[in-house]
Design an enzyme around this catalytic site. Structure first.
Site, PDB file in Angstrom:
ATOM      1  N   CYS A   1      33.523  43.463  24.793  1.00  6.02           N
ATOM      2  CA  CYS A   1      32.617  44.560  24.420  1.00  6.02           C
ATOM      3  C   CYS A   1      32.258  45.458  25.603  1.00  6.02           C
ATOM      4  O   CYS A   1      31.721  46.545  25.407  1.00  6.02           O
ATOM      5  CB  CYS A   1      31.345  43.998  23.808  1.00  6.02           C
ATOM      6  SG  CYS A   1      31.677  42.829  22.504  1.00  6.02           S
TER       7      CYS A   1
ATOM      8  N   HIS B   1      25.738  48.861  23.909  1.00  4.20           N
ATOM      9  CA  HIS B   1      26.620  48.122  22.995  1.00  4.20           C
ATOM     10  C   HIS B   1      25.795  47.687  21.784  1.00  4.20           C
ATOM     11  O   HIS B   1      24.649  47.278  21.918  1.00  4.20           O
ATOM     12  CB  HIS B   1      27.196  46.899  23.722  1.00  4.20           C
ATOM     13  CG  HIS B   1      27.997  46.027  22.820  1.00  4.20           C
ATOM     14  ND1 HIS B   1      28.917  46.526  21.933  1.00  4.20           N
ATOM     15  CD2 HIS B   1      28.007  44.674  22.636  1.00  4.20           C
ATOM     16  CE1 HIS B   1      29.465  45.533  21.261  1.00  4.20           C
ATOM     17  NE2 HIS B   1      28.923  44.409  21.668  1.00  4.20           N
TER      18      HIS B   1
ATOM     19  N   ASN C   1      28.834  45.077  14.875  1.00  2.00           N
ATOM     20  CA  ASN C   1      29.342  45.002  16.248  1.00  2.00           C
ATOM     21  C   ASN C   1      30.851  45.267  16.222  1.00  2.00           C
ATOM     22  O   ASN C   1      31.623  44.471  15.698  1.00  2.00           O
ATOM     23  CB  ASN C   1      29.037  43.591  16.794  1.00  2.00           C
ATOM     24  CG  ASN C   1      29.572  43.358  18.197  1.00  2.00           C
ATOM     25  OD1 ASN C   1      30.329  44.175  18.728  1.00  2.00           O
ATOM     26  ND2 ASN C   1      29.194  42.244  18.786  1.00  2.00           N
TER      27      ASN C   1
HETATM   28  N1  ACO Z   1      22.839  33.754   7.136  1.00  2.00           N
HETATM   29  C1  ACO Z   1      21.835  32.869   6.942  1.00  2.00           C
HETATM   30  N2  ACO Z   1      21.502  31.920   7.842  1.00  2.00           N
HETATM   31  C2  ACO Z   1      22.200  31.873   8.987  1.00  2.00           C
HETATM   32  C3  ACO Z   1      23.257  32.754   9.246  1.00  2.00           C
HETATM   33  C4  ACO Z   1      23.569  33.720   8.277  1.00  2.00           C
HETATM   34  N3  ACO Z   1      24.553  34.606   8.429  1.00  2.00           N
HETATM   35  N4  ACO Z   1      23.764  32.468  10.472  1.00  2.00           N
HETATM   36  C5  ACO Z   1      23.052  31.448  10.964  1.00  2.00           C
HETATM   37  N5  ACO Z   1      22.100  31.076  10.054  1.00  2.00           N
HETATM   38  C6  ACO Z   1      21.106  30.023  10.162  1.00  2.00           C
HETATM   39  C7  ACO Z   1      21.481  28.991  11.187  1.00  2.00           C
HETATM   40  O1  ACO Z   1      22.318  28.002  10.610  1.00  2.00           O
HETATM   41  C8  ACO Z   1      20.124  28.435  11.568  1.00  2.00           C
HETATM   42  O2  ACO Z   1      19.727  27.541  10.582  1.00  2.00           O
HETATM   43  P1  ACO Z   1      18.964  26.163  10.989  1.00  2.00           P
HETATM   44  O3  ACO Z   1      17.705  26.613  11.666  1.00  2.00           O
HETATM   45  O4  ACO Z   1      18.762  25.503   9.688  1.00  2.00           O
HETATM   46  O5  ACO Z   1      19.909  25.465  11.927  1.00  2.00           O
HETATM   47  C9  ACO Z   1      19.207  29.656  11.472  1.00  2.00           C
HETATM   48  O6  ACO Z   1      19.904  30.613  10.648  1.00  2.00           O
HETATM   49  C10 ACO Z   1      18.900  30.290  12.809  1.00  2.00           C
HETATM   50  O7  ACO Z   1      20.123  30.473  13.509  1.00  2.00           O
HETATM   51  P2  ACO Z   1      20.130  30.990  14.972  1.00  2.00           P
HETATM   52  O8  ACO Z   1      21.517  30.899  15.520  1.00  2.00           O
HETATM   53  O9  ACO Z   1      19.009  30.349  15.723  1.00  2.00           O
HETATM   54  O10 ACO Z   1      19.750  32.530  14.746  1.00  2.00           O
HETATM   55  P3  ACO Z   1      19.429  33.589  15.850  1.00  2.00           P
HETATM   56  O11 ACO Z   1      18.103  34.163  15.606  1.00  2.00           O
HETATM   57  O12 ACO Z   1      19.779  33.120  17.236  1.00  2.00           O
HETATM   58  O13 ACO Z   1      20.474  34.742  15.474  1.00  2.00           O
HETATM   59  C11 ACO Z   1      22.564  35.659  16.147  1.00  2.00           C
HETATM   60  C12 ACO Z   1      21.867  34.475  15.521  1.00  2.00           C
HETATM   61  C13 ACO Z   1      22.310  36.873  15.281  1.00  2.00           C
HETATM   62  C14 ACO Z   1      24.053  35.371  16.219  1.00  2.00           C
HETATM   63  C15 ACO Z   1      21.987  35.908  17.578  1.00  2.00           C
HETATM   64  O14 ACO Z   1      21.954  34.700  18.276  1.00  2.00           O
HETATM   65  C16 ACO Z   1      22.784  36.908  18.342  1.00  2.00           C
HETATM   66  O15 ACO Z   1      22.807  38.081  18.022  1.00  2.00           O
HETATM   67  N6  ACO Z   1      23.406  36.482  19.446  1.00  2.00           N
HETATM   68  C17 ACO Z   1      24.163  37.398  20.287  1.00  2.00           C
HETATM   69  C18 ACO Z   1      25.451  37.712  19.643  1.00  2.00           C
HETATM   70  C19 ACO Z   1      26.150  38.771  20.437  1.00  2.00           C
HETATM   71  O16 ACO Z   1      25.545  39.635  21.002  1.00  2.00           O
HETATM   72  N7  ACO Z   1      27.434  38.700  20.498  1.00  2.00           N
HETATM   73  C20 ACO Z   1      28.118  39.653  21.292  1.00  2.00           C
HETATM   74  C21 ACO Z   1      29.445  39.541  20.940  1.00  2.00           C
HETATM   75  S1  ACO Z   1      30.230  40.790  21.805  1.00  2.00           S
HETATM   76  C22 ACO Z   1      31.857  40.391  22.075  1.00  2.00           C
HETATM   77  O17 ACO Z   1      32.272  40.248  23.190  1.00  2.00           O
HETATM   78  C23 ACO Z   1      32.742  40.226  20.869  1.00  2.00           C
END
Ligand code: ACO
Length: 336
Positions: free
Chosen positions: A117, A257, A287
């Site tokens: 990214c 980003h 994203n």
């Molecule tokens: N729908 C419903 N529930 C979900 C989903 C979904 N799509 N995904 C995860 N959950 C659940 C999980 O299982 C968890 O349940 P549990 O508490 O029973 O275990 C709960 O929701 C909370 O999950 P978390 O992972 O703690 O959620 P978080 O608030 O951290 O959000 C997210 C997750 C959105 C992925 C966040 O961590 C994030 O944005 N991280 C950064 C990602 C990013 O920037 N990536 C860059 C990629 S760039 C590249 O190089 C390609």
């Protein structure tokens, strides 16, 4: 002997996203998720998905043609194509070479750039160096992805996040005092396992077991990437600003980003950049990795937001782990 150098900047910009839209409601039919969860955790409402047979260079070709038209430069005048992507059409040849042929940029060198990214900002820095040194006059920098082919559509923790698209910028000579003022690039490879596609490279070739374990798809430790992103996104902009001697208040537009609304908000708060100066399109595209920044930049330009002389900060982070930012003085006349 004194070597003549030039000011480099963006002379033309364009973007393209595939027609098909997938909403959060569509995703809720595939995996156990909801519109409410996706919106509140990420800010995403929908994403564009490439059509059957549509590869990343097909999207990039449209974006590149628009950037060239905007710059009023012919494809034959491009000296170099730099294609930032983690989803090339094939491992070889490079997406850049495929695009070069499709565009008819027959005098151009071409290579792909792998910084996930952060790739578009990395690509601009490469283009800037070539143009400043007078080695090349016109460098086409593309950020493009078809992430939908590398997403595990059974994994709700990742499939809700990504979308497909491409953005392109023609980098060339601009008047003194305009264009790129500073770059800051970085990498922490020790965090590489937090976001990867484990199989398909020389470490883990694709076998039936690999396919059964879904190791050919994107895997991510979302929380680790989130913590990393919140730390580096504002920091890298501060470091770029320092290099060109500008304070955070000088930023007219922050184009980050687009991975998560909460990450963007935290960087903007750290920099003291008000919400109306932050370019955000994550709600409509999700994203798009290397394509996120150029698409956001091109959209804002086409909407007539930028004035000549505006200070624009670009900031990205991603797999690697990598980060990168750029401060530039917009050198194009208003689009409005
Ligand atoms: N729908 C419903 N529930 C979900 C989903 C979904 N799509 N995904 C995860 N959950 C659940 C999980 O299982 C968890 O349940 P549990 O508490 O029973 O275990 C709960 O929701 C909370 O999950 P978390 O992972 O703690 O959620 P978080 O608030 O951290 O959000 C997210 C997750 C959105 C992925 C966040 O961590 C994030 O944005 N991280 C950064 C990602 C990013 O920037 N990536 C860059 C990629 S760039 C590249 O190089 C390609």
């Amino acid at each position: 002997m004194q070597v003549k150098t030039y000011n480099a900047g963006i002379c033309g910009i364009g973007y393209y996203v595939p027609e098909r839209i997938m909403t959060n409601a569509d995703l809720a039919e595939l995996v156990n998720t909801s519109d409410e969860w996706i919106r509140t955790r990420t800010g995403i409402a929908q994403r564009h998905i490439a059509g059957e047979g549509e590869a990343v260079t097909d999207l990039a070709l449209q974006a590149a043609k628009r950037a060239l038209a905007d710059a009023k430069v012919e494809a034959e005048d491009i000296d170099l194509v730099v294609f930032a992507t983690l989803t090339p059409d094939r491992i070889i040849p490079s997406a850049a070479s495929t695009l070069q042929a499709a565009l008819g940029a027959k005098h151009a060198a071409a290579f792909d750039l792998s910084a996930a990214c952060s790739g578009f900002v990395y690509g601009l820095s490469v283009a800037s160096a070539f143009v400043q040194q007078g080695i090349y006059e016109h460098v086409l920098v593309v950020g493009g992805e078809v992430l939908s082919r590398f997403v595990d559509w059974e994994d709700r923790t990742t499939c809700v996040l990504f979308g497909d698209g491409a953005g392109a910028a023609l980098v060339g000579r601009v008047p003194e005092g305009e264009g790129f003022l500073a770059f800051d690039l970085g990498s922490d490879g020790s965090g590489g396992d937090a976001l990867d596609i484990p199989a398909g490279g020389s470490r883990l070739p694709v076998t039936e077991q690999v396919l059964a374990a879904h190791q050919q798809f994107i895997h991510m430790d979302g929380k680790a990437v989130f913590r990393f992103a919140v730390k580096v996104l504002g920091q890298t902009v501060e470091d770029s600003l320092k290099k060109c001697g500008l304070p955070p208040e000088a930023i007219d537009w922050l184009v980050p980003h687009q991975a998560n609304q909460r990450i963007i908000d935290s960087a903007a708060t750290r920099l003291g950049t008000p919400a109306e100066k932050v370019v955000i399109n994550i709600e409509r595209y999700g994203n798009m990795s290397a394509a996120s920044i150029p698409v956001a930049l091109a959209e804002a330009y086409e909407a007539g937001k930028f004035r000549r002389g505006d200070v624009i900060a670009l900031a990205g982070f991603g797999a690697g782990l990598t980060w990168g930012s750029c401060i530039m003085k917009w050198s194009k006349e208003d689009k409005s």
